[in-house]
Design a protein around this motif. Sequence first.
Motif, PDB file in Angstrom:
ATOM      1  N   SER A 119      79.466 -18.571 -10.402  1.00  0.00           N
ATOM      2  CA  SER A 119      78.167 -19.124 -10.018  1.00  0.00           C
ATOM      3  C   SER A 119      78.182 -20.630 -10.211  1.00  0.00           C
ATOM      4  O   SER A 119      78.531 -21.126 -11.277  1.00  0.00           O
ATOM      5  N   ARG A 120      77.763 -21.337  -9.196  1.00  0.00           N
ATOM      6  CA  ARG A 120      77.619 -22.792  -9.295  1.00  0.00           C
ATOM      7  C   ARG A 120      76.144 -23.160  -9.262  1.00  0.00           C
ATOM      8  O   ARG A 120      75.744 -24.151  -8.655  1.00  0.00           O
ATOM      9  N   ALA A 121      75.311 -22.357  -9.935  1.00  0.00           N
ATOM     10  CA  ALA A 121      73.881 -22.655 -10.036  1.00  0.00           C
ATOM     11  C   ALA A 121      73.716 -24.025 -10.695  1.00  0.00           C
ATOM     12  O   ALA A 121      74.340 -24.309 -11.717  1.00  0.00           O
ATOM     13  N   VAL A 122      72.891 -24.866 -10.081  1.00  0.00           N
ATOM     14  CA  VAL A 122      72.655 -26.220 -10.585  1.00  0.00           C
ATOM     15  C   VAL A 122      71.176 -26.558 -10.442  1.00  0.00           C
ATOM     16  O   VAL A 122      70.453 -25.923  -9.682  1.00  0.00           O
ATOM     17  N   ALA A 123      70.758 -27.593 -11.154  1.00  0.00           N
ATOM     18  CA  ALA A 123      69.397 -28.098 -11.026  1.00  0.00           C
ATOM     19  C   ALA A 123      69.407 -29.587 -11.320  1.00  0.00           C
ATOM     20  O   ALA A 123      70.324 -30.099 -11.968  1.00  0.00           O
ATOM     21  N   GLY A 124      68.383 -30.255 -10.824  1.00  0.00           N
ATOM     22  CA  GLY A 124      68.268 -31.677 -11.083  1.00  0.00           C
ATOM     23  C   GLY A 124      66.874 -32.186 -10.749  1.00  0.00           C
ATOM     24  O   GLY A 124      66.053 -31.476 -10.170  1.00  0.00           O
ATOM     25  N   LEU A 125      66.638 -33.417 -11.158  1.00  0.00           N
ATOM     26  CA  LEU A 125      65.386 -34.116 -10.862  1.00  0.00           C
ATOM     27  C   LEU A 125      65.672 -35.183  -9.823  1.00  0.00           C
ATOM     28  O   LEU A 125      66.643 -35.931  -9.945  1.00  0.00           O
ATOM     29  N   ALA A 126      64.831 -35.235  -8.804  1.00  0.00           N
ATOM     30  CA  ALA A 126      64.975 -36.224  -7.746  1.00  0.00           C
ATOM     31  C   ALA A 126      63.583 -36.691  -7.338  1.00  0.00           C
ATOM     32  O   ALA A 126      62.777 -35.892  -6.856  1.00  0.00           O
ATOM     33  N   ASN A 127      63.283 -37.952  -7.570  1.00  0.00           N
ATOM     34  CA  ASN A 127      62.002 -38.527  -7.155  1.00  0.00           C
ATOM     35  C   ASN A 127      60.812 -37.686  -7.616  1.00  0.00           C
ATOM     36  O   ASN A 127      59.943 -37.334  -6.828  1.00  0.00           O
TER      37      ASN A 127
END
Length: 176
Positions: A119-127
């Motif tokens: 699994s390459r589940a990812v998350a991030g904040l953008a603007n």
Amino acid sequence: MSTEIISKSLKVAVLTVSDTRDEQTDSSGRYLQSVAAEAGHEVVDKRIVKDDIYDIRAVVSAWIASDVQVVLVTGGTGFTGRDSTPEALIPLFDKRVEGFGETFRAISYHDIGTSTVQSRAVAGLANYTVVFCLPGSTGACRTGWEGIIKEQINSAHRPCNFVGVLERDGVMGHTQ
């Protein structure tokens, strides 16, 4: 699926990344749309795009430039040749949420064992928008929602949640 009261309703968009699914067969996208609405959030858009870096990036870029505060992406996080969600979206992130993928894989291990390493589940904040990228199966979406996302986009969750970092200039959402 529990209906839990939240203090602040967020604007949510759902994206299914798939070369084969359509509105009739998109159970993962429908699941995410349903649970987000059931949790008291406003689902402002739902789309399906082919697994193409530029198609994925274009849709999510438009959302993060608008008043969308949470993007839930399902699909394109595996290792096949066409799986390109992380490559499409990581360049958009101002900050990565490293603990999301780590926690998702730790929770998934109980269900699928060592296969979770794929699994390459990812998350991030953008603007001022939080973007969660989940595998394409409905079970994986359920794991991510129930185990992490539901609490992290609930302003009442303690000791912390993402709602506070989605505020721009002290105002929920984006300014026009």
